[in-house]
Design a protein around this motif. Sequence first.
Motif, PDB file in Angstrom:
ATOM      1  N   ALA A   8      15.660 -37.551  11.339  1.00  0.00           N
ATOM      2  CA  ALA A   8      15.157 -38.446  12.386  1.00  0.00           C
ATOM      3  C   ALA A   8      16.295 -38.861  13.313  1.00  0.00           C
ATOM      4  O   ALA A   8      16.142 -38.887  14.535  1.00  0.00           O
ATOM      5  N   THR A   9      17.453 -39.165  12.739  1.00  0.00           N
ATOM      6  CA  THR A   9      18.606 -39.562  13.549  1.00  0.00           C
ATOM      7  C   THR A   9      19.041 -38.414  14.460  1.00  0.00           C
ATOM      8  O   THR A   9      19.374 -38.620  15.631  1.00  0.00           O
ATOM      9  N   CYS A  52      29.154 -40.812   6.843  1.00  0.00           N
ATOM     10  CA  CYS A  52      29.086 -41.885   7.850  1.00  0.00           C
ATOM     11  C   CYS A  52      27.637 -42.194   8.213  1.00  0.00           C
ATOM     12  O   CYS A  52      27.215 -43.355   8.227  1.00  0.00           O
ATOM     13  N   MET A  53      26.858 -41.147   8.462  1.00  0.00           N
ATOM     14  CA  MET A  53      25.461 -41.359   8.853  1.00  0.00           C
ATOM     15  C   MET A  53      24.676 -42.033   7.724  1.00  0.00           C
ATOM     16  O   MET A  53      23.896 -42.959   7.956  1.00  0.00           O
ATOM     17  N   LEU A  93      23.850 -47.449  16.791  1.00  0.00           N
ATOM     18  CA  LEU A  93      22.803 -47.474  17.826  1.00  0.00           C
ATOM     19  C   LEU A  93      21.822 -46.318  17.634  1.00  0.00           C
ATOM     20  O   LEU A  93      20.622 -46.468  17.823  1.00  0.00           O
ATOM     21  N   GLU A  94      22.358 -45.148  17.253  1.00  0.00           N
ATOM     22  CA  GLU A  94      21.487 -43.988  17.006  1.00  0.00           C
ATOM     23  C   GLU A  94      20.538 -44.241  15.843  1.00  0.00           C
ATOM     24  O   GLU A  94      19.340 -43.961  15.916  1.00  0.00           O
ATOM     25  N   VAL A  95      21.126 -44.751  14.779  1.00  0.00           N
ATOM     26  CA  VAL A  95      20.355 -44.964  13.558  1.00  0.00           C
ATOM     27  C   VAL A  95      19.330 -46.088  13.741  1.00  0.00           C
ATOM     28  O   VAL A  95      18.235 -46.048  13.185  1.00  0.00           O
ATOM     29  N   LEU A  96      19.728 -47.075  14.539  1.00  0.00           N
ATOM     30  CA  LEU A  96      18.851 -48.213  14.806  1.00  0.00           C
ATOM     31  C   LEU A  96      17.497 -47.768  15.357  1.00  0.00           C
ATOM     32  O   LEU A  96      16.454 -48.322  15.025  1.00  0.00           O
ATOM     33  N   LYS A  97      17.540 -46.744  16.201  1.00  0.00           N
ATOM     34  CA  LYS A  97      16.291 -46.240  16.807  1.00  0.00           C
ATOM     35  C   LYS A  97      15.310 -45.768  15.728  1.00  0.00           C
ATOM     36  O   LYS A  97      14.102 -45.776  15.927  1.00  0.00           O
ATOM     37  N   VAL A  98      15.855 -45.345  14.614  1.00  0.00           N
ATOM     38  CA  VAL A  98      15.003 -44.819  13.541  1.00  0.00           C
ATOM     39  C   VAL A  98      14.299 -45.945  12.779  1.00  0.00           C
ATOM     40  O   VAL A  98      13.170 -45.773  12.316  1.00  0.00           O
ATOM     41  N   VAL A  99      14.962 -47.105  12.648  1.00  0.00           N
ATOM     42  CA  VAL A  99      14.397 -48.168  11.808  1.00  0.00           C
ATOM     43  C   VAL A  99      13.835 -49.371  12.564  1.00  0.00           C
ATOM     44  O   VAL A  99      12.918 -50.031  12.071  1.00  0.00           O
ATOM     45  N   LYS A 100      14.386 -49.659  13.750  1.00  0.00           N
ATOM     46  CA  LYS A 100      14.053 -50.918  14.419  1.00  0.00           C
ATOM     47  C   LYS A 100      12.548 -51.066  14.670  1.00  0.00           C
ATOM     48  O   LYS A 100      11.932 -50.204  15.282  1.00  0.00           O
ATOM     49  N   GLY A 101      11.999 -52.148  14.156  1.00  0.00           N
ATOM     50  CA  GLY A 101      10.594 -52.444  14.387  1.00  0.00           C
ATOM     51  C   GLY A 101       9.627 -51.580  13.600  1.00  0.00           C
ATOM     52  O   GLY A 101       8.422 -51.669  13.802  1.00  0.00           O
TER      53      GLY A 101
END
Length: 404
Positions: free
Chosen positions: A231-232, A353-354, A281-289
């Motif tokens: 997803a990332t 890291c990811m 920031l990249e990973v955030l898109k996968v989980v946020k909300g």
Amino acid sequence: HSNREMWFQDLFPPNTCPINAKTKTFYGIMFDAGSTGTRIHIYTFVQKSPEILPELEGEIFESVKPGLSAYADQPEKGAESVKRLLDMAIDAVPPHLWKKTPVVLKATAGLRLLSEEKAQALLSEVKEVFEESPFLVPEDSVSIMDGSYEGILAWITVNFLTGQLSGQNQHTVGTLDLGGASTQITFLPRFEETLKESPTDFLTSFEMFNSTYKLYTHSYLGFGLKAARLATLGALNTEDRQMFRSSCLPKQLEAEWHFGGVKYRYGGNKEGETGFKPCYLEVLKVVKGKLHQPDEIRGSSFYAFSYYYDRAADTNLIDYEQGGVLEVRDFERKAKEVCDNMERFSSASPFLCMDLTYITALLKEGFGFRDNTLLQLTKKVNNIETSWTLGATFHLLQSLGITY
Ligand SMILES: Nc1nc2c(ncn2[C@@H]2O[C@H](COP(=O)(O)OP(=O)(O)O)[C@@H](O)[C@H]2O)c(=O)[nH]1
Ligand SMILES: [Ca+2]
């Protein structure tokens, strides 16, 4: 059903009590067909009387990689990997108990993500292997487990092993499981608000050991560690077989990765940014909300296992054998250290890291835990694996009337 045997119990001292001679010993064989591997758990139990919980005497555990879903196009080969594990049970269970020992396989997120047809082909090949074995093959012995059971049964396992399901004063603990393809959160709500404000399908009543537990549980499909990598990278649900790049990977890296029978090409941001900040920031898109955040978990502590444990152990946050207690912020600190010094960690997995950044984001922005929320990282309790398979075995033995 053994109440009739009880009348004489008070007449005899415990060690000569005839009922002790009737101590039941029984076995249960549970397969975990996970997205990254298949595992067999062979449990031995003794139960001295109907009033007390069965005691777990021991576990034999073995695993193979890859998981069944990697054999999507060769179901017989997948079933062969199960057969090799089942052969261990022939040696472990005494022959006179084979016919009374149930064998069950439950598949999780890897098979949930396959097409119905491919998943069924795998399951029916496995069923054949079971039918040819000398063990008891119950109805529905080979199936895809519902995600809510995965969380509940892991919760049962951990709370049984830590002694929270027996006696009074039960202080149960919540559980966090991070698999390859899905992730589960489960706890016993203490606040009325949690019951009122949670989506109804997050609340389930479950009966075990003559108690009913009303649990909060959810399985997030596609939020396991390996699914989150895809997803990332933006590689989920796309037919595109391009090179996927990320600021969470070493700059010069270009490589291939197989997951769920599909080949992916991935690499670092050759010219662009790398490091914790852009990666987060990249990973955030996968989980946020994307996840429900129950208020009451913010201040409580949880047991965490599977990939939470593995990544914490890989980076020396905990001892590989002993486990340990961490705060959520320890994962963030380690993610920063790894992501901002990728050369230093290049001998480890290129995804380190990811993975650490994803775990940080999942805990903080996904579930809404605080920086100082305590996590008890555990692989084994009293030498027994913390896996949903033990809870599933109790449930199975109870439904077959093998345990009281
Ligand atoms: N503690 C513990 N972890 C396990 C066990 N079996 C698998 N795991 C962990 O589960 C993770 C892999 O998840 P997997 O079950 O393959 O994927 P899922 O189908 O998404 O749940 C890895 O971190 C494994 O170490 C077990 O018996 N005990
Ligand atoms: Ca799993």
